[in-house]
Design a protein around this motif. Structure first.
Motif, PDB file in Angstrom:
ATOM      1  N   SER A 135      41.065  31.517  46.540  1.00 15.81           N
ATOM      2  CA  SER A 135      40.720  32.934  46.407  1.00 15.81           C
ATOM      3  C   SER A 135      41.989  33.770  46.316  1.00 15.81           C
ATOM      4  O   SER A 135      42.919  33.613  47.116  1.00 15.81           O
ATOM      5  N   PRO A 153      33.744  31.710  34.855  1.00 17.03           N
ATOM      6  CA  PRO A 153      32.905  32.281  35.918  1.00 17.03           C
ATOM      7  C   PRO A 153      32.893  31.442  37.194  1.00 17.03           C
ATOM      8  O   PRO A 153      32.729  31.987  38.293  1.00 17.03           O
ATOM      9  N   LEU A 154      33.069  30.126  37.068  1.00 15.36           N
ATOM     10  CA  LEU A 154      33.106  29.266  38.246  1.00 15.36           C
ATOM     11  C   LEU A 154      34.334  29.580  39.097  1.00 15.36           C
ATOM     12  O   LEU A 154      34.248  29.679  40.327  1.00 15.36           O
ATOM     13  N   GLN A 156      36.077  32.403  39.000  1.00 17.47           N
ATOM     14  CA  GLN A 156      35.996  33.775  39.485  1.00 17.47           C
ATOM     15  C   GLN A 156      35.034  33.908  40.660  1.00 17.47           C
ATOM     16  O   GLN A 156      35.203  34.797  41.500  1.00 17.47           O
ATOM     17  N   ALA A 157      34.060  33.007  40.744  1.00 18.97           N
ATOM     18  CA  ALA A 157      33.102  33.077  41.843  1.00 18.97           C
ATOM     19  C   ALA A 157      33.772  32.871  43.198  1.00 18.97           C
ATOM     20  O   ALA A 157      33.252  33.333  44.224  1.00 18.97           O
ATOM     21  N   HIS A 177      33.937  38.240  30.678  1.00 18.01           N
ATOM     22  CA  HIS A 177      34.061  37.604  31.990  1.00 18.01           C
ATOM     23  C   HIS A 177      35.166  38.249  32.833  1.00 18.01           C
ATOM     24  O   HIS A 177      35.476  37.756  33.915  1.00 18.01           O
TER      25      HIS A 177
END
Length: 326
Positions: A135, A153-154, A156-157, A177
């Motif tokens: 993160s 997106p994975l 960024q999650a 995205h």
């Protein structure tokens, strides 16, 4: 009607899915041999022979039913300017998911921790943690195509920031995205700020060894590298040395330099010309990124959708740039 010949027929279940998804504007023939009339307009064949290309007077397009283009197929089509070459990106989502899994495994040292505890060894619990907090880290997706856009997106999650590198770009922009898309001329200057390098490029004469000793040295100490493109995109010796010496925290690979050439070699083929398997900070996967239970159903659904673009748009999508090789 558009005649499509499929050299390697799907199984019965996948064929039913394919024909259900296909628009009614097609005549489909199947089989390893050319149909007697050889009047097909589109050939679905990963490695066509010269005869399959030359003895079909109406042929104008070849579809390779997977993402990468075999060099011999590229050469054959380059020699025939009247043909266009296309491929499928049906494996983008499964490869993206495996890439993300490999990233987590490498950054969190899941494999050596698992191996130690299988031996009832709890020592790693009491040692300084090698694990990286992802993160807030800066990632770079080198090759921001279908796989990269499924991967973004994975990442960024869990709070990662991303650069996506594209071959042809007039100016940097932020995509849907919220990935900062940069050009192929700009990525190397950003390596010193790249905590996670995710490689999804195809292999061409231009991209071979695109990651070598200088690029690896430019990454910050403790960076993580994941390669799901092709093995020779990364120089094997240089990768081994930066992992051995600790400049890179870890790496994970699903693509390799050597592959078994026969069933007998499947249990005794080293995957690289250097002993990467001796290092504790690498995760090794035997090139199974696109393999899922749904693989063939997905492939044939995507092929139907690709063919349908020829009807809807009068042009076939996913055209390969013959100069670039992808």
């Amino acid at each position: 009607m558009i005649h499509v010949h499929i050299a390697r027929p799907p199984d019965e279940a996948a064929r039913a899915i394919f024909e259900q998804e296909l628009a009614p504007n097609f005549t489909i023939t199947y089989g390893p041999d050319r149909p007697p009339s050889a009047d097909y307009h589109i050939l679905v064949q990963g490695r066509p022979s010269p005869a399959e290309l030359d003895q079909a007077p109406n042929l104008h397009a070849v579809i390779v039913p997977w993402a990468g283009i075999p060099p011999e197929t590229l050469d054959l089509v380059r020699q025939r300017p009247h043909l266009s070459l296309h491929n499928l990106h049906y494996n983008a989502q499964p490869v993206a998911e495996l890439t993300f899994a490999l990233l987590l495994a490498a950054a969190k040292f899941i494999v050596p921790l698992d191996q130690a505890l299988r031996q009832h060894d709890w020592t790693p619990r009491y040692q300084p943690p090698p694990s990286m907090l992802l993160s807030g880290k800066q990632g770079m997706i080198l090759g921001y195509g279908a796989i990269g856009q499924a991967l973004a997106p994975l990442c960024q999650a869990i709070g990662m920031k991303l650069w996506g590198v594209r071959r042809q770009l007039t100016a940097p922009y932020q995509d849907a995205h919220h990935v900062s898309v940069i050009s192929a001329d700009d990525w190397e200057s950003r390596l010193p700020q790249t905590d996670v390098l995710l490689i999804t490029l195809p292999l061409t004469a231009v991209t071979e060894n695109i990651i070598d000793a200088p690029q690896l040295a430019a990454l910050p100490p403790g960076a993580v590298l994941v390669n799901v493109g092709r093995g020779p995109l990364v120089n094997a010796r240089a990768l081994y040395e930066v992992l051995r010496d600790g400049h890179l925290r870890a790496a994970a690979l699903d693509v390799w330099y050597n592959y078994p050439q026969s069933p007998q070699q499947r249990t005794k083929t080293p995957p690289a010309p250097v002993p990467l398997e001796t290092l504790p900070n690498i995760v090794m996967s035997p090139h199974r990124g696109g393999t899922t239970d749904e693989k063939e159903d997905t492939r044939w659904t995507h092929l139907a959708q690709l063919l349908n673009t020829a009807v809807a748009n009068k042009t076939l999508a996913n055209q390969v740039d013959l100069d670039q090789g992808y």
